[in-house]
Design an enzyme around this catalytic site. Structure first.
Site, PDB file in Angstrom:
ATOM      1  N   SER A 150       0.824  -1.211   0.000  1.00 64.42           N
ATOM      2  CA  SER A 150       0.000   0.000   0.000  1.00 64.42           C
ATOM      3  C   SER A 150       0.860   1.263   0.000  1.00 64.42           C
ATOM      4  O   SER A 150       2.001   1.262   0.454  1.00 64.42           O
ATOM      5  CB  SER A 150      -0.908   0.018   1.227  1.00 64.42           C
ATOM      6  OG  SER A 150      -1.699  -1.138   1.275  1.00 64.42           O
TER       7      SER A 150
HETATM    8  N1  SAH Z   1      -0.142  -5.373   3.844  1.00 61.08           N
HETATM    9  C1  SAH Z   1       0.662  -5.678   2.680  1.00 61.08           C
HETATM   10  C2  SAH Z   1      -0.005  -5.341   1.373  1.00 61.08           C
HETATM   11  C3  SAH Z   1      -1.052  -6.271   1.091  1.00 61.08           C
HETATM   12  S1  SAH Z   1      -1.715  -6.433  -0.505  1.00 61.08           S
HETATM   13  C4  SAH Z   1       2.017  -5.035   2.742  1.00 61.08           C
HETATM   14  O1  SAH Z   1       2.302  -4.299   3.692  1.00 61.08           O
HETATM   15  O2  SAH Z   1       2.804  -5.291   1.836  1.00 61.08           O
HETATM   16  C5  SAH Z   1      -3.009  -7.525  -0.016  1.00 61.08           C
HETATM   17  C6  SAH Z   1      -2.566  -8.902   0.330  1.00 61.08           C
HETATM   18  O3  SAH Z   1      -3.700  -9.621   0.756  1.00 61.08           O
HETATM   19  C7  SAH Z   1      -1.990  -9.670  -0.843  1.00 61.08           C
HETATM   20  O4  SAH Z   1      -0.718 -10.130  -0.535  1.00 61.08           O
HETATM   21  C8  SAH Z   1      -2.980 -10.818  -1.027  1.00 61.08           C
HETATM   22  O5  SAH Z   1      -2.371 -12.005  -1.468  1.00 61.08           O
HETATM   23  C9  SAH Z   1      -3.554 -10.961   0.371  1.00 61.08           C
HETATM   24  N2  SAH Z   1      -4.829 -11.654   0.441  1.00 61.08           N
HETATM   25  C10 SAH Z   1      -5.868 -11.608  -0.435  1.00 61.08           C
HETATM   26  N3  SAH Z   1      -6.868 -12.387  -0.015  1.00 61.08           N
HETATM   27  C11 SAH Z   1      -6.468 -12.945   1.171  1.00 61.08           C
HETATM   28  C12 SAH Z   1      -7.056 -13.848   2.088  1.00 61.08           C
HETATM   29  N4  SAH Z   1      -8.286 -14.362   1.883  1.00 61.08           N
HETATM   30  N5  SAH Z   1      -6.362 -14.174   3.200  1.00 61.08           N
HETATM   31  C13 SAH Z   1      -5.123 -13.688   3.424  1.00 61.08           C
HETATM   32  N6  SAH Z   1      -4.512 -12.836   2.574  1.00 61.08           N
HETATM   33  C14 SAH Z   1      -5.179 -12.467   1.467  1.00 61.08           C
END
Ligand code: SAH
Length: 253
Positions: free
Chosen positions: A102
């Site tokens: 993000s």
């Molecule tokens: N917080 C992260 C950015 C996340 S992007 C950072 O600091 O880099 C969103 C993330 O959510 C992605 O890696 C994606 O794979 C994950 N995601 C999507 N659906 C999910 C689920 N059902 N359970 C766990 N993670 C999930």
């Protein structure tokens, strides 16, 4: 004596020349290496300082603990090497597998909305690069984070381990279900967007706890803060956002 004296002087000058010469050469190598990889440590400290001042503080995030964490965590070490130079830009960045880290302001804002204190316990859904989890670990003692894409989780685990964020526990799985064994949580932050608030996350929120979550479809999402007070749920909408969707059995395929 005089001969020995002048020989000594020549040797001394020679040694001095070698030492000075070598010093200069290795200095050059260091400079080249730094220019090549863009990793002069001081320059990253300065870049984070301006990132916090211009993108975060100026937009209204004022919690000193959040600002301290955003200055401290080396964001550039959580993004792929090829785009490292853009790590402190005012934008989300790709981390592989169609996922993104993000934008710095959004990380800071969501962290502030969690309203955390040192002894509290936090769950993150969507580990991604591990950056948000590291920011949380600067503020609270226990951080739990779940990632559904295994290779991303593995990279995040090793980044967090190498950088010494030993307090972060990473699990590979579907974060929709939360982390029941570690509940209740004082704060839950979701960094991918489900259509609606997952009921297990509300169940795993402690009394007085805060859930910060983007909800909606690909085009319209709102960042929500959900609070549990006296067993009741109150939700307020903070701003329109755009996150990658929550995937898995309860989300987008
Ligand atoms: N917080 C992260 C950015 C996340 S992007 C950072 O600091 O880099 C969103 C993330 O959510 C992605 O890696 C994606 O794979 C994950 N995601 C999507 N659906 C999910 C689920 N059902 N359970 C766990 N993670 C999930």
């Amino acid at each position: 004596m005089r001969i020995w004296g002048s020989r000594f002087l020549v040797v001394l000058l020679f040694v001095t020349w070698i030492v000075a010469g070598c010093g200069e050469r290795s200095g050059e190598v260091e400079r080249n290496r730094s220019a090549h990889s863009g990793e002069v440590p001081d320059s990253w400290v300065a870049r984070r300082e301006s990132m916090v001042r211009d993108q975060i503080w100026r937009r209204g995030v004022q919690d000193p603990e959040v600002l301290r964490a955003m200055r401290a965590v080396p964001r550039h070490l959580f993004v792929p090497q090829s785009i490292r130079g853009r790590a402190c830009d005012d934008t989300p960045l790709p981390i592989g597998y169609d996922q993104t880290i993000s934008q710095p302001y959004i990380v800071a804002l969501m962290t502030e909305l969690l309203d955390l204190e040192r002894g509290e316990r936090v769950l993150e859904v969507g580990t991604g690069s591990g950056y948000q989890a590291a920011v949380l670990a600067m503020i609270v003692d226990s951080v739990y984070t779940i990632e559904i894409i295994e290779p991303l989780a593995r990279v995040a685990m090793s980044t967090l381990e190498e950088l010494g964020y030993h307090r972060v526990r990473v699990r590979i799985g579907d974060g929709y279900a939360g982390w029941e064994e570690a509940a209740p949580f004082d704060g839950i932050i979701v960094t991918c967007a489900p259509r609606d608030i997952p009921p297990p996350l509300v169940d795993q929120l402690a009394e007085g706890g805060r859930l910060v979550i983007p909800c909606g479809d690909l085009w319209h999402q709102e960042l929500l803060v959900v609070e549990k007070k006296d067993g009741e749920i109150r939700r307020k909408s903070v701003l329109p956002v755009r996150f990658v969707p929550l995937i898995g059995p309860h989300g987008e395929e």
